[in-house]
Design an enzyme around this catalytic site. Structure first.
Site, short mmCIF file in Angstrom:
data_model
loop_
_atom_site.label_atom_id
_atom_site.label_comp_id
_atom_site.label_asym_id
_atom_site.label_seq_id
_atom_site.Cartn_x
_atom_site.Cartn_y
_atom_site.Cartn_z
NE ARG A 71 -4.39 0.01 2.41
CZ ARG A 71 -5.28 -0.97 2.47
NH1 ARG A 71 -4.91 -2.22 2.40
NH2 ARG A 71 -6.55 -0.67 2.61
NE ARG B 130 -13.19 -2.94 7.33
CZ ARG B 130 -12.37 -2.91 6.27
NH1 ARG B 130 -12.39 -3.89 5.39
NH2 ARG B 130 -11.54 -1.90 6.12
NE ARG C 61 -10.71 2.36 5.10
CZ ARG C 61 -11.77 1.57 4.90
NH1 ARG C 61 -12.93 1.87 5.45
NH2 ARG C 61 -11.65 0.51 4.17
P1 ADP Z 1 -10.09 -1.95 2.41
O1 ADP Z 1 -10.13 -3.32 1.77
O2 ADP Z 1 -11.44 -1.42 2.65
O3 ADP Z 1 -9.22 -0.99 1.67
P2 ADP Z 1 -8.38 -3.21 4.34
O4 ADP Z 1 -9.10 -4.28 5.06
O5 ADP Z 1 -7.47 -3.61 3.23
O6 ADP Z 1 -9.45 -2.15 3.83
O7 ADP Z 1 -7.55 -2.33 5.35
C1 ADP Z 1 -8.13 -1.81 6.52
C2 ADP Z 1 -7.08 -1.04 7.32
O8 ADP Z 1 -6.01 -1.93 7.66
C3 ADP Z 1 -6.39 0.10 6.57
O9 ADP Z 1 -7.12 1.31 6.65
C4 ADP Z 1 -5.06 0.18 7.31
O10 ADP Z 1 -5.23 0.82 8.57
C5 ADP Z 1 -4.75 -1.27 7.61
N1 ADP Z 1 -3.95 -1.92 6.54
C6 ADP Z 1 -4.31 -3.00 5.80
N2 ADP Z 1 -3.34 -3.33 4.93
C7 ADP Z 1 -2.35 -2.43 5.11
C8 ADP Z 1 -1.08 -2.23 4.50
N3 ADP Z 1 -0.63 -3.02 3.51
N4 ADP Z 1 -0.31 -1.20 4.93
C9 ADP Z 1 -0.74 -0.39 5.94
N5 ADP Z 1 -1.91 -0.52 6.55
C10 ADP Z 1 -2.73 -1.53 6.15
#
Ligand code: ADP
Ligand code: ADP
Ligand code: ZN
Length: 212
Positions: free
Chosen positions: A88, A156, A167
């Site tokens: 990310r 969530r 986000r």
């Molecule tokens: P979505 O699929 O809705 O984008 P995720 O479940 O992938 O949400 O992620 C939820 C939260 O988990 C993010 O807002 C962040 O706080 C954390 N997160 C998940 N993956 C990462 C990553 N690769 N790097 C940093 N934070 C992460």
């Protein structure tokens, strides 16, 4: 076949990962699900990441890289894996390359910001396996219950509209640059994520030239 699913929050990464994992017979690895599980289990990692997640901020790169490196080294990843929601940041992408985690295709699921809020307010996720549903676009067979594992569906906390806006900003500021990074490496495939779930799925399979 090692894949990355890239896209804004709510673009459909988890939904497509679930389809692809069955079609390609390789595991899907969601850092978001792993972190939520750590929080639910009250582990040290869970305690470290909770506040970032509640605020819609990214969790520090070091914490992410360790869990991903450990996960892709498991035997079930030997024939390939799908990374959902990781990398990310540029630092995460570079670190995966440096650690020799080979990536074949990076699929960016493209959805306009204006469509995201409606997806998130209707999203329901399984409290046990993390599967993602939508009350209108992709409802479970029985209300409130996961088709896959029978777990209870929940909303969530970070899907509240204010946190979703945050986000989305984080996505544009920190994650979108990965399209350039993987584009230059010749691995980027763009897919229209605004169409029906099955149509987006077909386009992904076409983009990676997978016959299923
Ligand atoms: P979505 O699929 O809705 O984008 P995720 O479940 O992938 O949400 O992620 C939820 C939260 O988990 C993010 O807002 C962040 O706080 C954390 N997160 C998940 N993956 C990462 C990553 N690769 N790097 C940093 N934070 C992460
Ligand atoms: P991400 O993992 O990228 O955050 P999800 O796969 O959880 O996204 O999808 C977000 C929400 O949008 C869920 O409620 C999901 O059921 C719904 N959704 C996913 N793909 C589509 C689509 N193509 N059209 C309409 N709704 C979708
Ligand atoms: Zn489930």
């Amino acid at each position: 076949m090692n894949l990355i699913l890239l896209g804004a929050p709510g673009a459909g990464k988890g939904t497509q990962a679930e389809l692809l994992t069955k079609q390609l017979n390789i595991p899907s690895i969601s850092t978001g699900n792993m972190l939520r599980e750590a929080i639910a289990n009250g582990t040290d990692l869970g305690k470290q990441v909770k506040q970032y997640m509640d605020e819609g901020a990214l969790v520090p790169d070091e914490l992410i890289l360790d869990i991903v490196a450990e996960r892709v080294a498991q035997p079930d990843c030997a024939n390939g894996f799908i990374l959902d929601g990781v990398p990310r940041t540029l630092a995460q992408a570079e670190a995966l390359e440096a650690r020799g985690v080979k990536i074949d295709h990076v699929i960016s699921i493209e959805v306009e910001d204006s469509a995201i809020e409606g997806r998130m307010t209707g999203r329901r996720v399984c409290s046990k396996c993390g599967a993602s549903y939508h009350i209108v676009a992709n409802p479970p067979k029985a209300e409130g219950i996961c088709d896959l594992c029978g777990g209870e569906l929940m909303i969530r906390k970070d899907d509240a509209p204010e946190t979703v806006r945050k986000r989305l900003q984080v996505y544009h500021a920190s994650t979108e640059v990965l399209k350039d990074f993987y584009g230059k490496l010749g691995r980027l495939r763009l897919v229209n994520g605004s169409q029906a779930i099955e149509d987006a799925n077909k386009d992904i399979l076409k983009a990676i030239e997978a016959r299923v």
